[in-house]
Design a protein around this motif. Structure first.
Motif, mmCIF file in Angstrom:
data_model
loop_
_atom_site.group_PDB
_atom_site.id
_atom_site.type_symbol
_atom_site.label_atom_id
_atom_site.label_comp_id
_atom_site.label_asym_id
_atom_site.label_seq_id
_atom_site.Cartn_x
_atom_site.Cartn_y
_atom_site.Cartn_z
ATOM 1 N N GLY A 90 0.873 -1.032 0.006
ATOM 2 C CA GLY A 90 -0.086 -0.047 -0.018
ATOM 3 C C GLY A 90 0.795 1.292 0.169
ATOM 4 O O GLY A 90 1.667 1.478 -1.022
ATOM 5 N N THR A 91 0.784 1.980 1.102
ATOM 6 C CA THR A 91 1.454 3.357 1.234
ATOM 7 C C THR A 91 2.734 3.313 2.058
ATOM 8 O O THR A 91 3.534 3.960 2.332
ATOM 9 N N VAL A 92 2.844 1.980 2.607
ATOM 10 C CA VAL A 92 3.991 1.443 3.610
ATOM 11 C C VAL A 92 5.206 0.946 3.085
ATOM 12 O O VAL A 92 4.999 -0.013 2.489
ATOM 13 N N GLN A 93 6.464 1.504 3.218
ATOM 14 C CA GLN A 93 7.462 0.785 3.079
ATOM 15 C C GLN A 93 7.637 -0.585 3.912
ATOM 16 O O GLN A 93 7.306 -0.461 4.806
ATOM 17 N N ALA A 94 8.213 -1.610 3.161
ATOM 18 C CA ALA A 94 8.186 -2.811 3.725
ATOM 19 C C ALA A 94 9.679 -3.368 3.518
ATOM 20 O O ALA A 94 10.467 -2.955 2.537
ATOM 21 N N PHE A 95 10.323 -4.096 4.681
ATOM 22 C CA PHE A 95 11.742 -4.562 4.813
ATOM 23 C C PHE A 95 11.671 -6.047 4.933
ATOM 24 O O PHE A 95 10.819 -6.586 5.891
ATOM 25 N N LEU A 96 12.427 -6.739 4.536
ATOM 26 C CA LEU A 96 12.758 -7.987 5.204
ATOM 27 C C LEU A 96 13.886 -8.151 6.123
ATOM 28 O O LEU A 96 14.941 -7.352 5.716
#
Length: 413
Positions: free
Chosen positions: A69-75
């Motif tokens: 969505g509008t949120v940055q994501a990280f592993l």
């Protein structure tokens, strides 16, 4: 909370165990704690060979993946190192990312696809990364795709040319497959050593299968092709041969203009100066005014008009093609040798020197038109790639866009 299977789909990962997913309120990012499945652990990051462990590296690290969505994501995962017999001590491979990058495979494939389909401003804004970063991503994606798709397989008819990509005599040598109309190889430089790299990559068995090579009159291309593909038919590019004639015609026009100007005949000098485009253009593209200028030149300066007819006759040779064109070429050479116009007498000597390759082009119907088409699009890519630090990034973008190496968008294969 969604199941692990749903999170794997959302994050675009495979062969990965999702341990925990949380939202970092301070950073405003989503972080997924992950680890490789047992079958993917303990492998060399460079060659994927299973290797003994070395240490735990620098601790845990993060990889940027596609936004949710509008949120940055990280592993986030451990980053141990292994000892590879071939590559030494390297970071262990992870199934969600390529070696030596801080982005997931899904993120990089998306960046590569967007770089070939939209503007650089849109790519950088959408993915929230610097354009220079996109260049490095393109180089990595193209390099991996090249290991899965052999662009050099089945080459029979190729075109070779060089293109300037930066001021200061910076060139790329490009090789195009005539049959498929796509870029198959590119490297910085425009010399014999650069072209030798292509034939080394191609290999001797496949060099022997090359049937036709088209190129301009560059001696370094002819020398390498003669050594590496002696059985291939070498074809001169008609565009460059006609350009020689256009240059000779312009030389005659300048000489006539200077003679008229120095002799005080300003009216004739003014007419000749304004007739440059009428002399250059093809007859079918002339405006009514330009046709009038040519008719006037035929009256006031027959020598210049004869040079114009010589240029058009040579252009006609390449429009006819086949055995009839060979006869027309020989007739043109006889006319040019005795025309008493120094520029065209010199041109006749050059055409005679390259007659065999020109005849091959007339009989085979081959030209560098496909190469020039690829070069035109490559020039546009050099403008798009402004800001890339290395030629690897430019070549990577070119191979994704023009070489058929662009990966599909994640989840749409």
């Amino acid at each position: 909370m969604p199941s692990a299977r749903v999170w794997k789909r959302l994050l675009g990962v495979e062969h990965t165990v999702i341990e925990q997913v949380g939202y970092d309120e301070d950073g405003g990012i989503l972080v997924a704690l992950v680890r490789p499945t047992r079958s993917r652990r303990g492998r060399c990051g460079a060659c994927q060979r299973r290797c003994p462990g070395y240490d735990q590296g620098a601790g845990r690290r993060r990889w940027r993946t596609l936004d949710l969505g509008t949120v940055q994501a990280f592993l986030e995962a451990d980053a141990p190192r292994v000892r590879c017999p071939q590559h030494g001590v390297v970071a262990a491979a992870v199934p969600w990312a390529r070696h030596g990058t801080g982005f997931t495979r899904a993120f990089e494939d998306t960046a590569g696809w967007l770089a070939t389909h939209t503007s650089r401003v849109a790519v950088a804004e959408l993915l929230r990364v610097a354009w220079r970063t996109v260049g490095r991503v393109c180089a990595r994606v193209a390099a991996e795709q090249a290991t899965m798709i052999d662009l050099l397989e089945g080459l029979r008819r190729i075109g070779i040319d060089e293109i300037s990509y930066k001021k200061g005599q910076r060139y790329l040598t490009v090789v195009v497959d005539h049959d498929r109309g796509r870029l198959v190889w590119a490297a910085p430089g425009a010399c014999e050593a650069t072209l030798e790299q292509f034939f080394d990559t191609l290999g001797e068995p496949r060099c022997a299968k090359v049937e036709l090579v088209s190129a301009d009159a560059a001696t370094w291309v002819a020398a390498v092709v003669a050594r590496r593909c002696p059985a291939a038919v070498r074809c001169a590019d008609p565009f460059h041969v006609v350009k020689w004639a256009t240059d000779a015609l312009d030389q005659v026009r300048r000489e006539v203009w200077n003679t008229a100007r120095k002799g005080g005949d300003t009216a004739v000098a003014r007419e000749l100066k304004g007739a440059r485009f009428a002399l250059w253009k093809n007859p079918e593209d002339l405006t009514r005014r330009q046709r009038g200028k040519l008719a006037r030149i035929a009256v006031v300066n027959q020598r210049l008009y004869r040079a114009y007819l010589l240029k058009e006759e040579l252009r006609l040779v390449f429009k006819v093609k086949g055995p009839r064109a060979v006869a027309l070429l020989d007739a043109w050479l006889a006319w040019a040798r005795r025309c008493r116009i120094p520029a065209f007498v010199a041109l006749a000597r050059s055409v005679t020197a390259y007659r065999d390759t020109i005849v091959a082009s007339l009989l085979q119907g081959a030209s560098n038109a496909r190469v020039e088409s690829v070069n035109t699009r490559l020039r546009l890519l050099t403008r798009i790639a402004f800001g890339f630090r290395s030629t690897d990034a430019l070549i990577g973008l070119a191979m994704l866009s023009l070489g058929g190496l662009c990966p599909p968008l994640p989840g749409r294969a």
